[in-house]
Design an enzyme around this catalytic site. Structure first.
Site, short mmCIF file in Angstrom:
data_model
loop_
_atom_site.label_atom_id
_atom_site.label_comp_id
_atom_site.label_asym_id
_atom_site.label_seq_id
_atom_site.Cartn_x
_atom_site.Cartn_y
_atom_site.Cartn_z
N LYS A 74 -6.00 -5.52 14.45
CA LYS A 74 -6.81 -4.97 13.35
C LYS A 74 -8.05 -4.32 13.95
O LYS A 74 -8.46 -4.68 15.04
CB LYS A 74 -7.25 -6.08 12.39
N ASP A 110 -6.61 0.71 5.86
CA ASP A 110 -6.95 -0.52 5.12
C ASP A 110 -8.09 -0.09 4.21
O ASP A 110 -8.22 1.11 3.92
CB ASP A 110 -7.37 -1.64 6.09
P1 NDP Z 1 -9.13 0.59 -0.91
O1 NDP Z 1 -10.24 1.07 -0.07
O2 NDP Z 1 -8.19 1.60 -1.42
O3 NDP Z 1 -9.71 -0.29 -2.12
C1 NDP Z 1 -10.41 -1.50 -1.96
C2 NDP Z 1 -11.63 -1.42 -2.78
O4 NDP Z 1 -11.93 -2.64 -3.41
C3 NDP Z 1 -12.88 -1.09 -1.98
O5 NDP Z 1 -13.23 0.22 -2.18
C4 NDP Z 1 -13.95 -2.04 -2.47
O6 NDP Z 1 -15.12 -1.45 -2.98
C5 NDP Z 1 -13.31 -2.68 -3.63
N1 NDP Z 1 -13.84 -4.00 -3.74
C6 NDP Z 1 -14.48 -4.72 -2.82
N2 NDP Z 1 -14.84 -5.88 -3.31
C7 NDP Z 1 -14.43 -5.88 -4.57
C8 NDP Z 1 -14.52 -6.82 -5.61
N3 NDP Z 1 -15.11 -7.99 -5.42
N4 NDP Z 1 -13.97 -6.52 -6.78
C9 NDP Z 1 -13.37 -5.37 -6.97
N5 NDP Z 1 -13.25 -4.43 -6.04
C10 NDP Z 1 -13.79 -4.69 -4.85
O7 NDP Z 1 -8.35 -0.51 -0.10
P2 NDP Z 1 -6.83 -0.95 -0.25
O8 NDP Z 1 -6.38 -0.84 -1.64
O9 NDP Z 1 -6.10 -0.28 0.84
O10 NDP Z 1 -6.94 -2.49 0.16
C11 NDP Z 1 -7.17 -3.52 -0.79
C12 NDP Z 1 -6.78 -4.86 -0.18
O11 NDP Z 1 -5.41 -4.86 0.20
C13 NDP Z 1 -7.56 -5.25 1.08
O12 NDP Z 1 -7.72 -6.65 1.11
C14 NDP Z 1 -6.60 -4.85 2.20
O13 NDP Z 1 -6.84 -5.58 3.38
C15 NDP Z 1 -5.27 -5.23 1.58
N6 NDP Z 1 -4.09 -4.59 2.13
C16 NDP Z 1 -4.02 -3.24 2.28
C17 NDP Z 1 -2.87 -2.65 2.78
C18 NDP Z 1 -2.72 -1.18 2.87
O14 NDP Z 1 -1.67 -0.75 3.30
N7 NDP Z 1 -3.71 -0.39 2.49
C19 NDP Z 1 -1.73 -3.46 3.19
C20 NDP Z 1 -1.89 -4.86 2.96
C21 NDP Z 1 -3.04 -5.37 2.45
P3 NDP Z 1 -16.54 -1.56 -2.21
O15 NDP Z 1 -16.35 -0.69 -1.03
O16 NDP Z 1 -17.58 -0.98 -3.11
O17 NDP Z 1 -16.82 -2.96 -1.86
O1 2IT Z 2 -3.29 -5.47 5.95
C1 2IT Z 2 -2.34 -4.72 6.22
O2 2IT Z 2 -1.20 -5.15 6.40
C2 2IT Z 2 -2.59 -3.28 6.30
N1 2IT Z 2 -3.71 -2.86 6.07
C3 2IT Z 2 -1.49 -2.35 6.70
C4 2IT Z 2 -1.34 -2.31 8.20
C5 2IT Z 2 -0.38 -1.27 8.73
O3 2IT Z 2 -0.29 -1.20 9.97
O4 2IT Z 2 0.27 -0.57 7.97
#
Ligand code: NDP
Ligand code: 2IT
Length: 445
Positions: free
Chosen positions: A124, A164
């Site tokens: 990561k 992410d």
């Molecule tokens: P995004 O950037 O698209 O969206 C996440 C958003 O959530 C941030 O912009 C953040 O805003 C907001 N946020 C932070 N804290 C809070 C809160 N307490 N309540 C509501 N919203 C909040 O990220 P993703 O959708 O890609 O990722 C979301 C989650 O999924 C993370 O935990 C990530 O690690 C996980 N994930 C992502 C993957 C991927 O492929 N993208 C794969 C697997 C898991 P702010 O910046 O203002 O805090």
């Molecule tokens: O938390 C996760 O699994 C991710 N943000 C996706 C990682 C990836 O390599 O696609």
């Protein structure tokens, strides 16, 4: 293995790394039984070797804003474990990023990637950069400066980053452009690429879609279906978007979304153009959910609160770590929620998980339920290596099969005598066994 002693040692060596210690404790508590039953793990020092990242790189990221002011951020890449394949895991750009958060995410990623059945190790990275309010040009300059350091330690057979929080297709594009220029190569060194230049169909949807397939399997163990269920979703980013889309396709009704400013409750359900509006909100770079309630009159905005106080059958936290606490868990249980699926990484605090499990709710840990994202990243690597592209249906079918297989592994390793499926234990044990046995095969390195 004595979990308390190991955690105490880790606390001393990694003071203040709360999230990292939280993630390690959860895994060790789950695997202690299987570890102690198989003395060859202890003999090979597997736990001591697993909790220490292979290497951690930190670097300076200087960049200039549109007004000519110079800023300096900190960049990181944690290469945690490559027993199963090249290090693989996302990059997070968010002001809260620090070593503890990236180590927790990298540690989780080892087991998640192991569960996918694909040949990928765990890593990561990211930066404490705040993308909110920055122009495209500023984001490009930041990404280019970040890659000027990162390129030295990554490669398609070495370490393959992806997105992410705060890193989506736009950032991956700028990062990829700089890597390509620096190395004069065109390879699958990053995933989540644009569809015209090596990206995989369904990658943007994959995390959310995969999590919904997982929920479908969990509900199936109790003879329940998704159709007609009310779902509370948090966040409104890439992951929340994918989940909401698939939940609608399968006949469920999504009633909430949230941002750092509060949540919206939409009794009519978040469907159709409202789902696409999430993308508009995200691109606006403002990072608040309140405009949703101004645009769609069916919704009410609840300031500074989490959505876990609404009545729902299923809860899917899709925002960030530790966003659902003990009080939220009690609210959900009292409101009749049957199933909680972590889609973000580690969104539920340990006490909340304990409550869900003690009350007999279906509970899925992020490392199992959100593995669809990295799984399709793995499929993107395969397509890049073969220099061809699969159709959306083909990728989706493989994603579905992978999520089914992960669910089966959890059932195999997590079913208790009373038939309750402990998905936390199931995911941790299944993920661990493959990594640990591979480490033993490969010697002490
Ligand atoms: P995004 O950037 O698209 O969206 C996440 C958003 O959530 C941030 O912009 C953040 O805003 C907001 N946020 C932070 N804290 C809070 C809160 N307490 N309540 C509501 N919203 C909040 O990220 P993703 O959708 O890609 O990722 C979301 C989650 O999924 C993370 O935990 C990530 O690690 C996980 N994930 C992502 C993957 C991927 O492929 N993208 C794969 C697997 C898991 P702010 O910046 O203002 O805090
Ligand atoms: O938390 C996760 O699994 C991710 N943000 C996706 C990682 C990836 O390599 O696609």
């Amino acid at each position: 293995m004595e979990v308390n002693r190991i955690i105490q040692d880790l606390e001393q060596r990694n003071p203040g790394e709360i999230e990292y210690l939280q993630a390690v404790r959860e895994v060790l508590d789950s695997i202690v039984e299987v570890y102690n039953r198989n003395p060859h793990f202890e003999k090979a020092g597997i736990v001591e070797r697993l909790v220490e990242p292979d290497r951690v790189l930190t670097f300076k990221v200087p960049w200039m804003d549109d007004e000519g002011n110079v800023h300096v951020n900190r960049g990181y890449r944690v290469q945690f474990n490559n027993a199963l394949g090249p290090y693989k895991g996302g990059l997070r750009f968010h002001p809260s990023v620090n070593l503890s958060i990236l180590k927790f995410l990298g540690f989780e990623q080892i087991f998640k990637n192991s569960l996918t059945t694909l040949p990928i190790g765990g890593g990561k990275g990211g930066s404490d950069f705040q993308p909110k309010g920055r122009s495209n040009a500023e984001i490009m300059r930041f990404c280019q400066s970040f890659m000027l350091e990162l390129w030295k330690v990554i490669g398609p057979e070495t370490d393959v980053p992806a997105g992410d929080i705060g890193v989506g297709a736009r950032e991956i594009g700028y990062l990829y452009g700089m890597y390509k220029k620096l190395t004069n190569t065109y390879t699958g060194v990053l995933t989540g690429k644009g569809i015209n230049w090596g990206g995989s169909l369904i990658r943007p949807e994959a995390t959310g879609f995969g999590a919904v397939y997982f929920v479908q399997e969990m509900m199936g163990t109790r003879g329940e279906k998704l159709a007609g269920k009310r779902v509370a979703v948090s966040g409104f980013g890439n992951v929340a978007w994918g989940a909401t889309k698939k939940l609608n396709e399968l006949g469920a009704k999504v009633v909430t979304l949230s941002g750092p400013d509060g949540y919206v409750y939409d009794e009519e359900g978040i469907s159709g153009e409202k789902i696409e509006y999430m993308l508009e909100l995200r691109i606006s770079n403002e990072d608040i959910i309140e405009p949703y309630a101004r645009k769609f009159k069916s919704a009410v905005f609840v300031k500074d609160r989490h959505p876990w106080e609404v009545k729902c059958d299923i809860a899917m936290p899709c925002a960030t770590q530790n966003e659902l606490d003990e009080k939220d868990a009690i609210n959900l249980v009292n409101n009749g929620c049957q199933c909680v699926c972590e889609v973000a990484n580690m969104p539920c605090v340990p006490k909340a998980i304990e409550i869900f499990q003690n009350k007999g709710l279906l509970f899925a840990p992020g490392k199992a339920a959100n593995a669809g994202g990295v799984a399709v990243s793995g499929l993107e690597m395969s397509q890049n290596a073969m220099k061809l592209r699969w159709t959306a249906d083909e990728v989706d079918k493989r994603l579905h099969e992978i999520m089914y297989a992960i669910h089966e592994s959890c059932v195999t390793h997590g079913t208790r005598i009373d038939n309750y499926i402990d998905y936390v234990k199931g995911a941790n044990v299944a993920g661990f066994l493959k990594v640990a046995n591979s480490m033993i095969d490969q010697g002490i390195v």
